[in-house]
Scaffold this motif. Structure first.
Motif, mmCIF file in Angstrom:
data_model
loop_
_atom_site.group_PDB
_atom_site.id
_atom_site.type_symbol
_atom_site.label_atom_id
_atom_site.label_comp_id
_atom_site.label_asym_id
_atom_site.label_seq_id
_atom_site.Cartn_x
_atom_site.Cartn_y
_atom_site.Cartn_z
ATOM 1 N N LEU A 1 0.920 -1.236 -0.209
ATOM 2 C CA LEU A 1 0.143 0.030 0.305
ATOM 3 C C LEU A 1 0.799 1.017 0.113
ATOM 4 C CD1 LEU A 1 -2.622 -1.109 2.588
ATOM 5 C CD2 LEU A 1 -2.920 -1.013 0.309
ATOM 6 N N LYS A 2 0.462 2.295 -0.699
ATOM 7 C CA LYS A 2 0.964 3.708 -0.586
ATOM 8 C C LYS A 2 0.410 4.070 0.705
ATOM 9 C CE LYS A 2 2.169 3.847 -5.527
ATOM 10 N NZ LYS A 2 2.346 4.060 -6.542
ATOM 11 N N GLN A 3 1.093 5.454 1.056
ATOM 12 C CA GLN A 3 0.718 6.035 2.149
ATOM 13 C C GLN A 3 -0.912 6.432 2.066
ATOM 14 O OE1 GLN A 3 3.449 8.790 3.631
ATOM 15 N NE2 GLN A 3 4.878 7.219 4.299
ATOM 16 N N ALA A 4 -1.310 6.952 0.761
ATOM 17 C CA ALA A 4 -2.440 7.491 0.410
ATOM 18 C C ALA A 4 -3.702 6.357 0.407
ATOM 19 C CB ALA A 4 -2.627 8.036 -0.898
ATOM 20 N N GLU A 5 -3.005 5.356 -0.002
ATOM 21 C CA GLU A 5 -4.088 4.191 0.232
ATOM 22 C C GLU A 5 -4.560 3.688 1.515
ATOM 23 O OE1 GLU A 5 -2.973 1.852 -4.075
ATOM 24 O OE2 GLU A 5 -1.607 1.719 -2.533
ATOM 25 N N ALA A 6 -3.341 3.598 2.263
ATOM 26 C CA ALA A 6 -3.503 3.076 3.639
ATOM 27 C C ALA A 6 -4.297 4.140 4.298
ATOM 28 C CB ALA A 6 -1.915 3.048 4.244
ATOM 29 N N ALA A 7 -4.095 5.511 4.241
ATOM 30 C CA ALA A 7 -4.714 6.528 4.851
ATOM 31 C C ALA A 7 -6.308 6.278 4.568
ATOM 32 C CB ALA A 7 -4.451 7.991 4.309
ATOM 33 N N HIS A 8 -6.541 6.135 3.416
ATOM 34 C CA HIS A 8 -8.075 5.782 3.070
ATOM 35 C C HIS A 8 -8.725 4.552 3.965
ATOM 36 C CE1 HIS A 8 -11.768 5.798 0.713
ATOM 37 N NE2 HIS A 8 -11.574 4.302 0.324
ATOM 38 N N ILE A 9 -8.076 3.534 3.828
ATOM 39 C CA ILE A 9 -8.523 2.287 4.640
ATOM 40 C C ILE A 9 -8.469 2.551 5.958
ATOM 41 C CG2 ILE A 9 -7.854 -0.012 5.210
ATOM 42 C CD1 ILE A 9 -6.547 -0.215 2.320
ATOM 43 N N LEU A 10 -7.596 3.224 6.713
ATOM 44 C CA LEU A 10 -7.434 3.517 7.925
ATOM 45 C C LEU A 10 -8.352 4.843 8.613
ATOM 46 C CD1 LEU A 10 -3.483 3.046 8.514
ATOM 47 C CD2 LEU A 10 -5.488 1.430 8.850
ATOM 48 N N VAL B 1 -7.591 7.864 8.143
ATOM 49 C CA VAL B 1 -6.978 9.178 8.455
ATOM 50 C C VAL B 1 -6.293 9.685 7.243
ATOM 51 C CG1 VAL B 1 -6.220 7.915 10.873
ATOM 52 C CG2 VAL B 1 -4.832 7.594 8.762
ATOM 53 N N THR B 2 -5.666 10.970 7.620
ATOM 54 C CA THR B 2 -5.058 11.798 6.474
ATOM 55 C C THR B 2 -3.607 10.912 6.322
ATOM 56 O OG1 THR B 2 -3.768 12.972 8.083
ATOM 57 C CG2 THR B 2 -5.760 13.671 7.167
ATOM 58 N N ARG B 3 -3.039 11.209 4.934
ATOM 59 C CA ARG B 3 -1.730 10.725 4.536
ATOM 60 C C ARG B 3 -0.677 11.152 5.426
ATOM 61 N NH1 ARG B 3 2.685 11.433 3.515
ATOM 62 N NH2 ARG B 3 2.525 13.812 3.018
ATOM 63 N N PRO B 4 -0.925 12.308 5.877
ATOM 64 C CA PRO B 4 0.316 12.864 6.641
ATOM 65 C C PRO B 4 0.196 12.080 7.940
ATOM 66 C CG PRO B 4 -0.603 14.804 5.771
ATOM 67 C CD PRO B 4 -1.368 13.614 5.319
ATOM 68 N N ARG B 5 -0.865 11.591 8.373
ATOM 69 C CA ARG B 5 -0.836 10.688 9.805
ATOM 70 C C ARG B 5 -0.023 9.520 9.460
ATOM 71 N NH1 ARG B 5 -1.522 12.196 14.693
ATOM 72 N NH2 ARG B 5 -3.149 10.433 15.289
ATOM 73 N N SER C 1 -5.668 5.462 19.584
ATOM 74 C CA SER C 1 -5.586 5.701 18.154
ATOM 75 C C SER C 1 -4.828 4.843 17.128
ATOM 76 C CB SER C 1 -5.268 7.177 17.877
ATOM 77 O OG SER C 1 -3.741 7.050 17.903
ATOM 78 N N LEU C 2 -3.603 4.203 17.678
ATOM 79 C CA LEU C 2 -2.988 3.010 17.075
ATOM 80 C C LEU C 2 -3.931 1.807 16.750
ATOM 81 C CD1 LEU C 2 0.589 3.978 18.410
ATOM 82 C CD2 LEU C 2 -0.291 4.392 15.842
ATOM 83 N N VAL C 3 -4.469 1.444 18.007
ATOM 84 C CA VAL C 3 -5.184 0.194 17.995
ATOM 85 C C VAL C 3 -6.348 0.173 17.047
ATOM 86 C CG1 VAL C 3 -6.636 -1.182 19.710
ATOM 87 C CG2 VAL C 3 -4.365 -0.516 20.344
ATOM 88 N N GLU C 4 -7.079 1.380 17.218
ATOM 89 C CA GLU C 4 -8.178 1.617 16.184
ATOM 90 C C GLU C 4 -7.693 1.589 14.755
ATOM 91 O OE1 GLU C 4 -10.445 5.326 16.664
ATOM 92 O OE2 GLU C 4 -10.451 4.875 18.953
ATOM 93 N N MET C 5 -6.409 2.056 14.617
ATOM 94 C CA MET C 5 -5.963 1.782 12.897
ATOM 95 C C MET C 5 -5.629 0.295 12.642
ATOM 96 S SD MET C 5 -3.855 5.098 12.102
ATOM 97 C CE MET C 5 -2.699 5.639 13.740
ATOM 98 N N LEU C 6 -5.171 -0.343 13.480
ATOM 99 C CA LEU C 6 -4.836 -1.568 13.395
ATOM 100 C C LEU C 6 -6.204 -2.447 13.380
ATOM 101 C CD1 LEU C 6 -1.869 -2.289 15.917
ATOM 102 C CD2 LEU C 6 -1.796 -2.540 13.511
ATOM 103 N N ALA C 7 -7.342 -1.998 14.026
ATOM 104 C CA ALA C 7 -8.563 -2.516 13.794
ATOM 105 C C ALA C 7 -9.134 -2.415 12.298
ATOM 106 C CB ALA C 7 -9.491 -2.110 14.725
ATOM 107 N N ARG C 8 -8.922 -1.215 11.939
ATOM 108 C CA ARG C 8 -9.428 -0.892 10.604
ATOM 109 C C ARG C 8 -8.606 -1.539 9.579
ATOM 110 N NH1 ARG C 8 -9.686 4.782 12.576
ATOM 111 N NH2 ARG C 8 -11.785 5.107 13.180
ATOM 112 N N ALA C 9 -7.218 -1.913 9.861
ATOM 113 C CA ALA C 9 -6.549 -2.856 9.056
ATOM 114 C C ALA C 9 -6.841 -4.315 8.831
ATOM 115 C CB ALA C 9 -5.009 -2.702 9.282
#
Length: 116
Positions: free
Chosen positions: A60-69, A71-75, A91-99
């Motif tokens: 995944l590119k950062q922009a693609e990961a941001a969309h799935i997670l 969050v913004t690309r800078p995040r 917030s990190l646990v939430e992102m992992l759940a989205r992943a």
């Protein structure tokens, strides 16, 4: 409203000593606080490493990961660059759940050896 700053604790100083605790209490509390901070940073770094690994595994590119997670690309860039101060553990646990990754927590007792 009084907005004047009366005192600033210098970086690296023992805040507990400045608050008036005895030298031994201040040393103990300061040491405990540093340990808690070190443990929290290690946990954040571990969660960030899992997110980076997920991105690499899925190419995944950062922009693609941001969309799935959600969050913004800078995040995502902040995760990749391990900018731990910008994230809570939640917030990190939430992102992992989205992943699609679950996070489990293990609680261990600290055993301190006392010489006697």
């Amino acid at each position: 409203m009084d907005v004047e700053i009366a005192h600033v604790t210098p970086p690296g100083a023992n805040l507990f000593a400045e608050l008036g605790f005895t030298p031994e209490e201040a040393r103990q509390y300061h040491e405990e606080a540093r340990l808690h901070i070190k443990q929290a940073l290690a946990l954040k770094e571990q969660l960030m490493a899992e997110l980076v690994l997920w991105m690499e595994e899925h190419k995944l590119k950062q922009a693609e990961a941001a969309h799935i997670l959600h969050v913004t690309r800078p995040r995502v860039s902040d995760v990749v660059n391990k900018k731990t101060a910008k994230f809570t553990i939640d917030s990190l646990v939430e992102m992992l759940a989205r992943a699609g990754k679950s996070v489990s927590l293990e609680v261990r007792n600290h055993i301190t050896a006392k010489s006697g």
